[in-house]
Design a protein around this motif. Sequence first.
Motif, PDB file in Angstrom:
ATOM      1  N   TYR A  76     132.989 -54.980  18.402  1.00 32.63           N
ATOM      2  CA  TYR A  76     131.821 -55.802  18.752  1.00 32.63           C
ATOM      3  C   TYR A  76     131.600 -56.901  17.717  1.00 32.63           C
ATOM      4  O   TYR A  76     131.254 -58.030  18.067  1.00 32.63           O
ATOM      5  CB  TYR A  76     130.564 -54.944  18.895  1.00 32.63           C
ATOM      6  N   GLY A  84     126.214 -53.766  25.454  1.00 35.68           N
ATOM      7  CA  GLY A  84     125.277 -53.700  26.566  1.00 35.68           C
ATOM      8  C   GLY A  84     124.482 -52.403  26.561  1.00 35.68           C
ATOM      9  O   GLY A  84     124.716 -51.496  25.749  1.00 35.68           O
ATOM     10  N   LYS A  85     123.551 -52.308  27.504  1.00 35.97           N
ATOM     11  CA  LYS A  85     122.684 -51.123  27.576  1.00 35.97           C
ATOM     12  C   LYS A  85     123.480 -49.847  27.810  1.00 35.97           C
ATOM     13  O   LYS A  85     123.207 -48.808  27.208  1.00 35.97           O
ATOM     14  CB  LYS A  85     121.645 -51.296  28.679  1.00 35.97           C
ATOM     15  N   GLY A  86     124.462 -49.898  28.677  1.00 34.47           N
ATOM     16  CA  GLY A  86     125.287 -48.726  28.961  1.00 34.47           C
ATOM     17  C   GLY A  86     126.063 -48.264  27.744  1.00 34.47           C
ATOM     18  O   GLY A  86     126.133 -47.072  27.436  1.00 34.47           O
ATOM     19  N   LEU A  88     125.296 -48.895  24.593  1.00 35.53           N
ATOM     20  CA  LEU A  88     124.339 -48.380  23.613  1.00 35.53           C
ATOM     21  C   LEU A  88     123.903 -46.964  23.961  1.00 35.53           C
ATOM     22  O   LEU A  88     123.763 -46.112  23.075  1.00 35.53           O
ATOM     23  CB  LEU A  88     123.124 -49.299  23.516  1.00 35.53           C
ATOM     24  N   LEU A  89     123.694 -46.703  25.245  1.00 39.82           N
ATOM     25  CA  LEU A  89     123.319 -45.358  25.677  1.00 39.82           C
ATOM     26  C   LEU A  89     124.424 -44.360  25.342  1.00 39.82           C
ATOM     27  O   LEU A  89     124.169 -43.287  24.795  1.00 39.82           O
ATOM     28  CB  LEU A  89     123.012 -45.331  27.175  1.00 39.82           C
ATOM     29  N   CYS A  90     125.663 -44.730  25.633  1.00 42.31           N
ATOM     30  CA  CYS A  90     126.792 -43.841  25.334  1.00 42.31           C
ATOM     31  C   CYS A  90     126.930 -43.612  23.829  1.00 42.31           C
ATOM     32  O   CYS A  90     127.179 -42.483  23.388  1.00 42.31           O
ATOM     33  CB  CYS A  90     128.083 -44.424  25.902  1.00 42.31           C
TER      34      CYS A  90
END
Length: 111
Positions: A76, A84-86, A88-90
């Motif tokens: 990154y 992205g949000k996905g 970051l969630l992972c």
Amino acid sequence: VIVIFPFYALLNRSVVLASFSNHEILYQIIIGGFILGVIVSWLATTWWNTISRQLPTSFIGQLLVFETLSSLLYGYIHDGVFPGKGALLCIAIVITGILLGIRIMIPAKRS
């Protein structure tokens, strides 16, 4: 490098021919491949094998996961983007798993 280079040469003939015409670049490729492929890989494997014999298996698993998170961070940063949000969630789920694993490994204080 020895296995992949012929395929790369077939797909990118102009780049390879330019490299062969400039001997300094060719030497840099050969020396860089040797250093990264033999010395660094051998040294890292030797260190990993030595350390992994002395640590608990659950801790080794956490180190492997941490290595993956580090590569994501470097990727990154290199791309200059924010995950992205996905993603970051992972990442949060993986970090939570590591923290839970550490918590389980640390023996509870008995009073």
